[in-house]
Scaffold this active site. Structure first.
Site, PDB file in Angstrom:
ATOM      1  N   ALA A   1      10.916 -28.580  -8.267  1.00 63.63           N
ATOM      2  CA  ALA A   1      10.045 -29.476  -7.501  1.00 63.63           C
ATOM      3  C   ALA A   1       9.661 -28.862  -6.163  1.00 63.63           C
ATOM      4  O   ALA A   1       8.559 -29.074  -5.669  1.00 63.63           O
ATOM      5  CB  ALA A   1      10.735 -30.817  -7.289  1.00 63.63           C
TER       6      ALA A   1
ATOM      7  N   GLU B   1       5.227 -22.744  -6.969  1.00 61.16           N
ATOM      8  CA  GLU B   1       4.805 -21.547  -7.674  1.00 61.16           C
ATOM      9  C   GLU B   1       3.301 -21.503  -7.907  1.00 61.16           C
ATOM     10  O   GLU B   1       2.699 -20.451  -7.975  1.00 61.16           O
ATOM     11  CB  GLU B   1       5.515 -21.450  -9.031  1.00 61.16           C
ATOM     12  CG  GLU B   1       6.815 -20.712  -8.975  1.00 61.16           C
ATOM     13  CD  GLU B   1       6.664 -19.305  -8.439  1.00 61.16           C
ATOM     14  OE1 GLU B   1       7.537 -18.880  -7.674  1.00 61.16           O
ATOM     15  OE2 GLU B   1       5.663 -18.630  -8.753  1.00 61.16           O
TER      16      GLU B   1
ATOM     17  N   ASP C   1     -29.946  -4.077   6.114  1.00 61.18           N
ATOM     18  CA  ASP C   1     -30.598  -3.721   4.859  1.00 61.18           C
ATOM     19  C   ASP C   1     -30.648  -2.227   4.604  1.00 61.18           C
ATOM     20  O   ASP C   1     -30.674  -1.781   3.469  1.00 61.18           O
ATOM     21  CB  ASP C   1     -32.002  -4.331   4.783  1.00 61.18           C
ATOM     22  CG  ASP C   1     -32.826  -4.061   6.047  1.00 61.18           C
ATOM     23  OD1 ASP C   1     -32.388  -3.228   6.865  1.00 61.18           O
ATOM     24  OD2 ASP C   1     -33.890  -4.667   6.208  1.00 61.18           O
TER      25      ASP C   1
ATOM     26  N   ASN D   1       6.398 -33.006  -1.961  1.00 60.04           N
ATOM     27  CA  ASN D   1       7.667 -32.365  -2.305  1.00 60.04           C
ATOM     28  C   ASN D   1       8.766 -32.759  -1.337  1.00 60.04           C
ATOM     29  O   ASN D   1       9.903 -33.013  -1.736  1.00 60.04           O
ATOM     30  CB  ASN D   1       7.513 -30.842  -2.306  1.00 60.04           C
ATOM     31  CG  ASN D   1       6.751 -30.376  -3.536  1.00 60.04           C
ATOM     32  OD1 ASN D   1       6.492 -31.169  -4.440  1.00 60.04           O
ATOM     33  ND2 ASN D   1       6.393 -29.114  -3.552  1.00 60.04           N
TER      34      ASN D   1
ATOM     35  N   ASN E   1       6.942 -33.991 -10.652  1.00 62.60           N
ATOM     36  CA  ASN E   1       6.454 -32.749 -10.069  1.00 62.60           C
ATOM     37  C   ASN E   1       5.234 -32.218 -10.802  1.00 62.60           C
ATOM     38  O   ASN E   1       4.261 -31.794 -10.187  1.00 62.60           O
ATOM     39  CB  ASN E   1       7.568 -31.708 -10.096  1.00 62.60           C
ATOM     40  CG  ASN E   1       7.173 -30.450  -9.364  1.00 62.60           C
ATOM     41  OD1 ASN E   1       6.602 -30.532  -8.283  1.00 62.60           O
ATOM     42  ND2 ASN E   1       7.438 -29.317  -9.954  1.00 62.60           N
TER      43      ASN E   1
ATOM     44  N   ASP F   1     -27.277   0.877   8.248  1.00 59.00           N
ATOM     45  CA  ASP F   1     -26.601  -0.368   8.609  1.00 59.00           C
ATOM     46  C   ASP F   1     -25.203  -0.448   8.011  1.00 59.00           C
ATOM     47  O   ASP F   1     -24.397  -1.288   8.405  1.00 59.00           O
ATOM     48  CB  ASP F   1     -27.415  -1.577   8.110  1.00 59.00           C
ATOM     49  CG  ASP F   1     -28.684  -1.778   8.914  1.00 59.00           C
ATOM     50  OD1 ASP F   1     -28.674  -1.419  10.106  1.00 59.00           O
ATOM     51  OD2 ASP F   1     -29.664  -2.280   8.362  1.00 59.00           O
TER      52      ASP F   1
ATOM     53  N   ASP G   1     -30.848 -10.197  11.373  1.00 59.35           N
ATOM     54  CA  ASP G   1     -32.150  -9.553  11.466  1.00 59.35           C
ATOM     55  C   ASP G   1     -33.199 -10.611  11.728  1.00 59.35           C
ATOM     56  O   ASP G   1     -32.954 -11.781  11.476  1.00 59.35           O
ATOM     57  CB  ASP G   1     -32.522  -8.962  10.102  1.00 59.35           C
ATOM     58  CG  ASP G   1     -32.010  -7.556   9.936  1.00 59.35           C
ATOM     59  OD1 ASP G   1     -31.445  -7.046  10.898  1.00 59.35           O
ATOM     60  OD2 ASP G   1     -32.186  -7.004   8.847  1.00 59.35           O
TER      61      ASP G   1
ATOM     62  N   THR H   1       2.444 -36.031 -12.048  1.00 56.12           N
ATOM     63  CA  THR H   1       1.888 -36.758 -10.919  1.00 56.12           C
ATOM     64  C   THR H   1       1.346 -35.801  -9.860  1.00 56.12           C
ATOM     65  O   THR H   1       0.150 -35.766  -9.567  1.00 56.12           O
ATOM     66  CB  THR H   1       2.980 -37.630 -10.270  1.00 56.12           C
ATOM     67  OG1 THR H   1       3.765 -38.183 -11.316  1.00 56.12           O
ATOM     68  CG2 THR H   1       2.364 -38.719  -9.443  1.00 56.12           C
ATOM     69  N   ASP H   2       2.245 -34.986  -9.369  1.00 61.86           N
ATOM     70  CA  ASP H   2       1.907 -34.088  -8.274  1.00 61.86           C
ATOM     71  C   ASP H   2       0.894 -33.036  -8.726  1.00 61.86           C
ATOM     72  O   ASP H   2      -0.114 -32.785  -8.061  1.00 61.86           O
ATOM     73  CB  ASP H   2       3.216 -33.420  -7.820  1.00 61.86           C
ATOM     74  CG  ASP H   2       3.092 -32.800  -6.465  1.00 61.86           C
ATOM     75  OD1 ASP H   2       1.983 -32.387  -6.141  1.00 61.86           O
ATOM     76  OD2 ASP H   2       4.098 -32.723  -5.755  1.00 61.86           O
TER      77      ASP H   2
HETATM   78  P1  ADP Z   1     -36.842  -5.458  11.769  1.00 59.25           P
HETATM   79  O1  ADP Z   1     -36.738  -5.531  10.289  1.00 59.25           O
HETATM   80  O2  ADP Z   1     -35.628  -5.955  12.479  1.00 59.25           O
HETATM   81  O3  ADP Z   1     -38.082  -6.097  12.299  1.00 59.25           O
HETATM   82  P2  ADP Z   1     -37.040  -2.582  11.402  1.00 59.25           P
HETATM   83  O4  ADP Z   1     -35.902  -1.731  11.840  1.00 59.25           O
HETATM   84  O5  ADP Z   1     -37.271  -2.781   9.955  1.00 59.25           O
HETATM   85  O6  ADP Z   1     -36.941  -3.957  12.198  1.00 59.25           O
HETATM   86  O7  ADP Z   1     -38.371  -1.997  11.997  1.00 59.25           O
HETATM   87  C1  ADP Z   1     -38.422  -1.612  13.345  1.00 59.25           C
HETATM   88  C2  ADP Z   1     -39.823  -1.208  13.710  1.00 59.25           C
HETATM   89  O8  ADP Z   1     -40.246  -0.134  12.891  1.00 59.25           O
HETATM   90  C3  ADP Z   1     -40.846  -2.300  13.508  1.00 59.25           C
HETATM   91  O9  ADP Z   1     -40.983  -3.070  14.660  1.00 59.25           O
HETATM   92  C4  ADP Z   1     -42.099  -1.545  13.219  1.00 59.25           C
HETATM   93  O10 ADP Z   1     -42.741  -1.200  14.430  1.00 59.25           O
HETATM   94  C5  ADP Z   1     -41.623  -0.266  12.565  1.00 59.25           C
HETATM   95  N1  ADP Z   1     -41.745  -0.370  11.115  1.00 59.25           N
HETATM   96  C6  ADP Z   1     -41.186  -1.287  10.308  1.00 59.25           C
HETATM   97  N2  ADP Z   1     -41.500  -1.075   9.025  1.00 59.25           N
HETATM   98  C7  ADP Z   1     -42.300   0.015   9.017  1.00 59.25           C
HETATM   99  C8  ADP Z   1     -42.969   0.767   8.001  1.00 59.25           C
HETATM  100  N3  ADP Z   1     -42.863   0.432   6.721  1.00 59.25           N
HETATM  101  N4  ADP Z   1     -43.686   1.828   8.370  1.00 59.25           N
HETATM  102  C9  ADP Z   1     -43.777   2.178   9.657  1.00 59.25           C
HETATM  103  N5  ADP Z   1     -43.191   1.546  10.653  1.00 59.25           N
HETATM  104  C10 ADP Z   1     -42.458   0.461  10.368  1.00 59.25           C
HETATM  105 MG    MG Z   2     -36.790  -4.343   8.507  1.00 62.00          MG
END
Ligand code: ADP
Ligand code: MG
Length: 935
Positions: A297, A301, A669, A735, A771, A673, A343, A774-775
């Site tokens: 009881a 576990e 993304d 318990n 145990n 990053d 972002d 019910t429990d």
């Molecule tokens: P966020 O997604 O935070 O807006 P990014 O790092 O993707 O920033 O982009 C930063 C900057 O790069 C943008 O403000 C833009 O000026 C430039 N940028 C974004 N995408 C493109 C692209 N495909 N080609 C050229 N420049 C870009």
């Molecule tokens: Mg971007």
């Protein structure tokens, strides 16, 4: 190359063919691919799947049902129960032995199904996390999951891909791969298409090969799948990698500790009860059985299993809200997040960008008539003919220096643009303004590039240009000669990126009339002013510049002396749900922080729209470089919006916040990053626009790239943590109640100076029943509670705090003691009255006490009546089930072997009434807690 019939393709290609020694054409021929851009036909690909099997590593990680069953059977608790059954058999107590075995069977089955469900849920999540590749099939680009790839498939590669198979490089534009998982080399390796003469090279020297599981960190290219699944280099060593199993979550570890302490307590209590019994003159064997039942009881576990199951099912729930959990501990951590760094583009905004403004040398063209729909036809016929050479050049630039592509819409003759939303918007604007993409690509094929990188905030592409054959570009070329450009240079380089960055690379510009001028301070200022004006209105602004050059393979140092053409403004409205999500964050004591690569003014505008604090005091990423950690910490206290940030800054911000004791969720993304995502407590990758590398590094993937989804996941995380706490609250207090009844049974006798004529309050079977039935059943339903009304209106729990903190330890203690007291009191009174059913009274009262305890425990602060008496259906199902079983135990033949007596109706009602005391007491506690909270 001689044609090889299908049957001659060796099944295990790896043994004989040294792919790196073959020229790209030879490799294609060997795999019977006519041309790279054609790829395999679907029919042929289907045949090859049957021949080579799916492209996946054999999964050893998943537990088989037998393994799960075995683990259930060998759990300590089950072993103890089995020992108890054996002992009962040995003592000739057959009924009890069978009852214990029946309980074991029930318990094992229940545990098995729970764990099986959890295991499936996790497996399903893992499947969803598999990356897709862009493959040429039947001459078209298709997005396919990695498992459908076969040898002979030609796939498009770009920075951020995790390679889905072993590939022979067919084309490379600065392609670089990070291969440390295979070679141990942490620096990315440059890749090229050329054949290597020597057959015996190590993997790391095969510069024209790419291997499954490694990452493309830079550049773009084309690869030919030569090996799949277990035949790949990774497959050969896969067993090593799969050996890694998920570790315990902090909560699991904490509960594991608590569980061990309780187990120890259980053994001590059992010994004490055995001693009391022997003192009271009971038979030793009987008392050992009682001791074992009591230990059962007390030992929780089921706890760690409950945690795993709850977390796994929680992950499933989060998936329904578009948050894909990649690492189970994240479910728990989410509940304690204190800062969400997000972002801007696509997460807080809709990412459905639309070009609304074009500006060339002081002339602004309103593009807002452009259709934001997927319509991809020239929508403004007049514009097509009116536009100047500079505008044509700008439109040509955004169409060529662009990685988005057109794909036919199924079943129609329409096309849709696919790719990064910014680029999609640009491509769409170009097409709608009358640019003919097909002609453009024919006449100006791309021969080189410096890919987009969020650190550089720009990209450059190089195109071979044949003498002007295209009517619509004629004016441009005429101007070029006028501008004195050496038009014999065969390559055109186009650069597109953030205007502020681009201007630093430009030395001249085109004026209204299309004449070339040196770019002086005055013009720079007026261009910057235009840029700022657009950005201040929340627009994303990109600029275009170009130059002519004499070689296709440019390096970063060639990005100079550019000719500035103009800028494009795109609107990207804030997501409507983001505003609500920001508010609920703030209510929940969570700080939203915006971290974007975009322009400070654009960031500031969106931030104010969404209700971020400090939208008017945006910090520029470059300013962070000069700060030390202390200064950064001070900045973070006051500012929540960061713009023109490069990925390295994200890492610094995460670290600085963590040093302040914050639990940080961070979105990302790109490839760069990944370090910040790994460092954050919750790394969040974008599901739609994120790279494989970012997803791989993340704890959670947003399937809709939406900020609101992060907040929803946090809410689920809090609910799950609440439910686990509730479960522990309920079962530990229950318990304690049962232990108190057993252990303190002699107390009333001593108080009244009576001899201990009956030394045990409950028989082993009765204890086991309480145990496990019910429990156990009620405990299960505690985990299914919905969100408390205030989940997102209270501050986050502090991460260092233990599970019993915040008054829960005290609560558990008094509820446990109350249950014990009521049980003891009713038993003693009826015993003194000489009733033969005194033990049945304890047993039945204890059962009802727990039912009422469960109802009261559903909410910590809210009264049962305000959260809705029947809102937890599962719990009511179990309550009814328990009530029926309880009645069966009293009024069916079961009564004999349970050692019970049927109760008269009044006594039965009394047990129910006494059971409700704990409910009343806990509800009173809640009233006090609510008062105190308000004060
Ligand atoms: P966020 O997604 O935070 O807006 P990014 O790092 O993707 O920033 O982009 C930063 C900057 O790069 C943008 O403000 C833009 O000026 C430039 N940028 C974004 N995408 C493109 C692209 N495909 N080609 C050229 N420049 C870009
Ligand atoms: Mg971007």
């Amino acid at each position: 190359m001689a044609q090889i019939s299908e049957l001659e393709i060796p099944l295990e290609l790896n043994n004989d063919i040294q792919w790196h020694t073959l020229a790209p054409g030879e490799a294609l021929a060997l795999l019977q691919v006519d041309s790279a851009a054609q790829g395999l036909s679907e029919a042929e690909a289907q045949k090859r799947v049957e021949r080579y099997g799916p492209n996946e590593l054999v999964e050893h990680g998943l537990k088989s049902p037998f393994k799960i069953l075995w683990e259930q059977l060998t759990a300590v608790m089950v072993l103890i129960l089995l020992a108890a059954a054996g002992l009962s058999l040995f003592l000739g107590k057959f009924l009890e032995a069978w009852a214990i075995l029946a309980i074991v069977a029930l318990f094992v089955l229940l545990g098995f199904f729970q764990e099986y469900r959890a295991e499936r849920a996790i497996a399903a999540l893992k499947k969803l996390a598999v990356p897709c590749s862009r493959v040429y099939r039947d001459g078209m680009v298709k997005e396919l999951p990695a498992r459908e790839l076969v040898p002979g498939d030609v796939i498009l590669l770009e920075a951020g891909n995790i390679l889905p198979a072993d590939l022979r490089v067919l084309e490379s534009a600065n392609l670089r791969a990070q291969e440390s998982i295979l070679t141990g080399e942490s620096e990315p390796v440059e890749k090229s298409a050329a054949a290597l003469p020597s057959p015996d090279l190590t993997l790391s020297e095969r510069y024209n090969m790419l291997y499954m599981g490694t990452q493309v960190t830079y550049g773009r290219g084309l690869g030919l799948v030569v090996q799949t699944g277990m035949q790949t280099e990774l497959g050969k060593i896969a067993t090593l990698i799969q050996a890694v199993r998920e570790s315990m979550t902090p909560l699991q570890a904490q509960l594991d500790r608590v569980g061990k302490q309780l187990a120890l307590a259980g053994v001590i209590v059992a010994l004490l009860v055995i001693m009391i019994g022997i003192y009271g003159g009971e038979v030793l064997s009987q008392m050992i059985l009682t001791g074992i039942s009591l230990a059962v009881a007390v030992i929780p576990e089921g706890l760690p299993a409950v945690v795993t199951v709850t977390l796994a099912l929680g992950a499933q729930k989060m998936l329904k809200r578009n948050a894909l959990i990649r690492k189970l501990p994240a479910v728990e951590t989410l509940g304690s997040v204190t800062t969400i760094c997000s972002d801007k583009t696509g997460t807080l905004t809709e990412n459905s960008l639309t070009v609304t403004v074009i500006e060339v040398a002081g002339t602004r063209l309103d593009m807002s008539g452009n259709s934001p729909l997927s319509q991809l036809e020239p929508t403004r016929e007049s514009f097509k003919y009116e536009r100047s050479a500079s505008v044509t050049l700008l439109l040509t630039g955004i169409a060529l220096c662009n990685d988005a592509w057109l794909e036919p819409v199924n079943g129609t003759d329409q096309f849709q643009a696919i790719g990064d939303p910014t680029e999609v918007a640009l491509l769409r604007a170009a097409v709608q303004s009358g640019i003919n993409l097909e002609k453009l690509h024919q006449n100006l094929p791309r021969v080189g590039e410096l890919p987009f990188d969020s650190g550089r905030k720009r990209m450059m592409t190089v195109h071979r240009w044949t003498p002007p054959s295209m009517e619509f570009l004629q004016p441009v070329f005429r101007f070029w000669r006028n501008w004195g450009i050496d038009t014999t240079q065969p390559y055109l380089a186009i650069n597109k990126g953030a205007v502020d960055v681009l201007l630093t690379l430009c030395s001249s510009y085109l004026d209204e009339g299309g004449n070339l001028h040196p770019l002086q301070a005055g013009q720079r200022e007026s261009i910057m002013a235009s840029n700022n004006r657009l950005a201040a209105g929340g627009m994303r602004v990109l600029g275009v510049a170009f130059r002519l050059c004499d070689k296709p393979d440019l390096t970063l140092s060639d990005e100079r002396d550019l000719i500035y053409v103009g800028m494009i403004g795109m609107v990207d409205p804030p997501r409507p749900e983001a505003k609500q999500a920001v508010i609920s964050c703030i209510n929940a004591g969570i700080r939203p922080v915006m971290i974007t690569g975009d322009h400070p003014l654009t960031a500031g505008y969106i931030a104010s729209e969404l209700g971020f604090s400090g939208g008017d005091a945006v910090i520029n990423g470059a300013d962070l470089d000069d700060l030390d950690d202390l200064q950064l910490a001070a900045i973070l206290d006051e500012h929540s919006v960061f713009a023109r940030v490069i990925p390295e800054h994200k890492l610094r911000i995460v670290e600085a916040l963590q040093k302040k004791g914050e639990v940080v969720a961070m979105t990302g993304d790109g490839v760069n990053d990944a370090p910040a995502l790994k460092k954050a407590d919750i790394g969040v990758a974008m599901g739609l626009t994120g790279t494989d590398v970012a997803k791989e590094a993340a704890d959670m993937v947003l399937r809709d790239d939406n900020f609101a989804t992060i907040v929803a996941a946090v809410e689920e995380g809090r609910v799950i943590y609440d439910n686990l706490r509730r479960f522990i609250n309920f079962s530990v207090a229950g318990n304690i109640g049962k232990v108190a009844i057993m252990l303190l049974w002699p107390l009333p006798f001593m108080l009244f100076g009576l001899p201990l004529t009956a030394s045990v309050a409950l028989l082993p079977l009765q204890l086991l029943w309480l145990n496990l039935i019910t429990d156990g059943l009620l405990g299960l339903s505690m985990g299914m509670e919905g969100a408390e009304q205030d989940v997102m209106r209270r501050p986050p729990r502090s991460p260092g705090r233990g599970i019993f903190s915040g008054g829960m330890g005290l609560h558990i203690a008094w509820v446990g003691l109350l249950i014990g007291f009521v049980g003891l009191a009713v038993g003693f009174v009826y015993y003194r009255a000489g009733q033969p059913y005194w033990q049945t009274m304890i047993f039945t009262t204890a059962a009802f006490l727990q039912i009422f305890q469960a109802l009261a425990t559903r909410s910590t602060y809210q009264s049962l009546f305000s959260i809705g008496v029947f809102s937890n259906r599962v719990m009511w199902f179990f309550i009814l089930l328990i009530a029926v079983l309880q009645l069966m135990a009293l009024y069916s033949p079961m009564v004999i072997f349970m050692g019970l007596k049927p109760l008269p109706p009044f006594e039965l009602m009394l047990c129910v009434g006494l059971g409700s005391t704990v409910f009343i007491a806990v509800e009173i506690e809640k009233i006090i807690l609510r008062r105190r909270r308000k004060a």
